[in-house]
Design a protein around this motif. Structure first.
Motif, PDB file in Angstrom:
ATOM      1  N   ARG A 127       0.842  -1.185   0.000  1.00 13.67           N
ATOM      2  CA  ARG A 127       0.000   0.000   0.000  1.00 13.67           C
ATOM      3  C   ARG A 127       0.879   1.238   0.000  1.00 13.67           C
ATOM      4  O   ARG A 127       2.029   1.205   0.420  1.00 13.67           O
ATOM      5  CB  ARG A 127      -0.950   0.006   1.191  1.00 13.67           C
ATOM      6  CG  ARG A 127      -0.266   0.107   2.556  1.00 13.67           C
ATOM      7  CD  ARG A 127      -1.308  -0.048   3.659  1.00 13.67           C
ATOM      8  NE  ARG A 127      -0.714   0.040   4.992  1.00 13.67           N
ATOM      9  CZ  ARG A 127      -1.384  -0.163   6.120  1.00 13.67           C
ATOM     10  NH1 ARG A 127      -2.684  -0.466   6.084  1.00 13.67           N
ATOM     11  NH2 ARG A 127      -0.768  -0.067   7.286  1.00 13.67           N
ATOM     12  N   GLN A 128       0.293   2.308  -0.494  1.00 11.00           N
ATOM     13  CA  GLN A 128       1.013   3.575  -0.534  1.00 11.00           C
ATOM     14  C   GLN A 128       0.036   4.714  -0.310  1.00 11.00           C
ATOM     15  O   GLN A 128      -0.951   4.850  -1.047  1.00 11.00           O
ATOM     16  CB  GLN A 128       1.742   3.750  -1.868  1.00 11.00           C
ATOM     17  CG  GLN A 128       2.663   4.942  -1.903  1.00 11.00           C
ATOM     18  CD  GLN A 128       3.616   4.915  -3.078  1.00 11.00           C
ATOM     19  OE1 GLN A 128       3.402   4.218  -4.062  1.00 11.00           O
ATOM     20  NE2 GLN A 128       4.714   5.653  -2.964  1.00 11.00           N
ATOM     21  N   ALA A 129       0.313   5.495   0.696  1.00 13.08           N
ATOM     22  CA  ALA A 129      -0.479   6.679   0.990  1.00 13.08           C
ATOM     23  C   ALA A 129       0.228   7.895   0.387  1.00 13.08           C
ATOM     24  O   ALA A 129       1.445   7.872   0.174  1.00 13.08           O
ATOM     25  CB  ALA A 129      -0.630   6.848   2.500  1.00 13.08           C
ATOM     26  N   PRO A 130      -0.519   8.962   0.120  1.00 15.90           N
ATOM     27  CA  PRO A 130       0.096  10.160  -0.464  1.00 15.90           C
ATOM     28  C   PRO A 130       1.243  10.679   0.396  1.00 15.90           C
ATOM     29  O   PRO A 130       1.117  10.806   1.609  1.00 15.90           O
ATOM     30  CB  PRO A 130      -1.072  11.159  -0.498  1.00 15.90           C
ATOM     31  CG  PRO A 130      -2.283  10.320  -0.582  1.00 15.90           C
ATOM     32  CD  PRO A 130      -1.977   9.104   0.249  1.00 15.90           C
ATOM     33  N   GLY A 131       2.364  10.910  -0.261  1.00 16.24           N
ATOM     34  CA  GLY A 131       3.517  11.441   0.447  1.00 16.24           C
ATOM     35  C   GLY A 131       4.303  10.429   1.244  1.00 16.24           C
ATOM     36  O   GLY A 131       5.263  10.784   1.932  1.00 16.24           O
ATOM     37  N   LYS A 132       3.885   9.166   1.161  1.00 14.89           N
ATOM     38  CA  LYS A 132       4.590   8.130   1.916  1.00 14.89           C
ATOM     39  C   LYS A 132       5.166   7.089   0.967  1.00 14.89           C
ATOM     40  O   LYS A 132       4.748   6.958  -0.177  1.00 14.89           O
ATOM     41  CB  LYS A 132       3.647   7.468   2.919  1.00 14.89           C
ATOM     42  CG  LYS A 132       3.173   8.409   4.018  1.00 14.89           C
ATOM     43  CD  LYS A 132       2.413   7.651   5.091  1.00 14.89           C
ATOM     44  CE  LYS A 132       2.015   8.559   6.240  1.00 14.89           C
ATOM     45  NZ  LYS A 132       1.293   7.823   7.317  1.00 14.89           N
TER      46      LYS A 132
END
Length: 124
Positions: free
Chosen positions: A38-43
Motif C-alpha cells: 500500500r502507498q499513501a500520499p507522500g509516503k
C-alpha cells in the motif's frame, strides 16, 4: 507474463471491513508468490502481506497482523486481502504484486508484476 487487476476498494468507516481481490491472468500465477502493498500520499510504498504459491506460508506487516488476512485460490487465479477493524491509518492505494520467489517478500523490488491499484479510504 502475469496481468493483475485489483478490485474491492472503497470508502468505509473506522472499524469496518473490506475484502480486496486481485485477479490474475497468465500461466505463472499458480507458481508465484503474491504480495499486497500500500502507498499513501507522500509516503513510501509499504509491505502489507504476502502468500506463497501454495498458500502454505504467509507473512504480515506488524501494523496489520491480526486484522488482515491474505489468501489465494489458484483455481480462480485470484488472491484476496480480507481487512477487518480498519483504521484511518489504513487509508492508501493498495496494490497486488507477483514475485517468482518467496525470498525477500517484504521488498517491493523483488516483485516483477504489479496491478494498477485500488483505493481504500477509512473515515474516522
Amino acid at each position: 507474463q502475469v496481468q493483475l487487476v485489483e478490485s474491492g476498494g472503497g470508502l468505509v468507516q473506522a472499524g469496518g471491513s473490506l475484502r480486496l481481490s486481485c485477479a490474475a491472468s497468465g500461466r505463472t500465477f499458480s507458481s508465484s508468490t503474491m504480495g499486497w502493498f500500500r502507498q499513501a500520499p507522500g509516503k513510501e510504498r509499504e509491505f502489507v502481506a504476502a502468500i506463497s504459491w501454495n498458500g502454505s506460508r504467509t507473512l504480515y506487516a506488524n501494523s496489520v497482523k491480526g486484522r488482515f488476512t491474505i489468501s489465494r485460490d489458484n483455481a480462480k487465479n485470484t488472491v484476496y486481502l480480507q481487512m477487518n477493524s480498519l483504521e484511518p491509518e489504513d487509508t492508501a492505494g493498495f496494490y497486488c504484486a507477483a514475485s517468482p520467489r518467496w525470498i525477500g517478500v517484504q521488498d517491493y523490488r523483488k516483485y516483477n508484476y504489479w496491478g494498477q491499484g485500488t483505493q481504500v479510504t477509512v473515515s474516522s
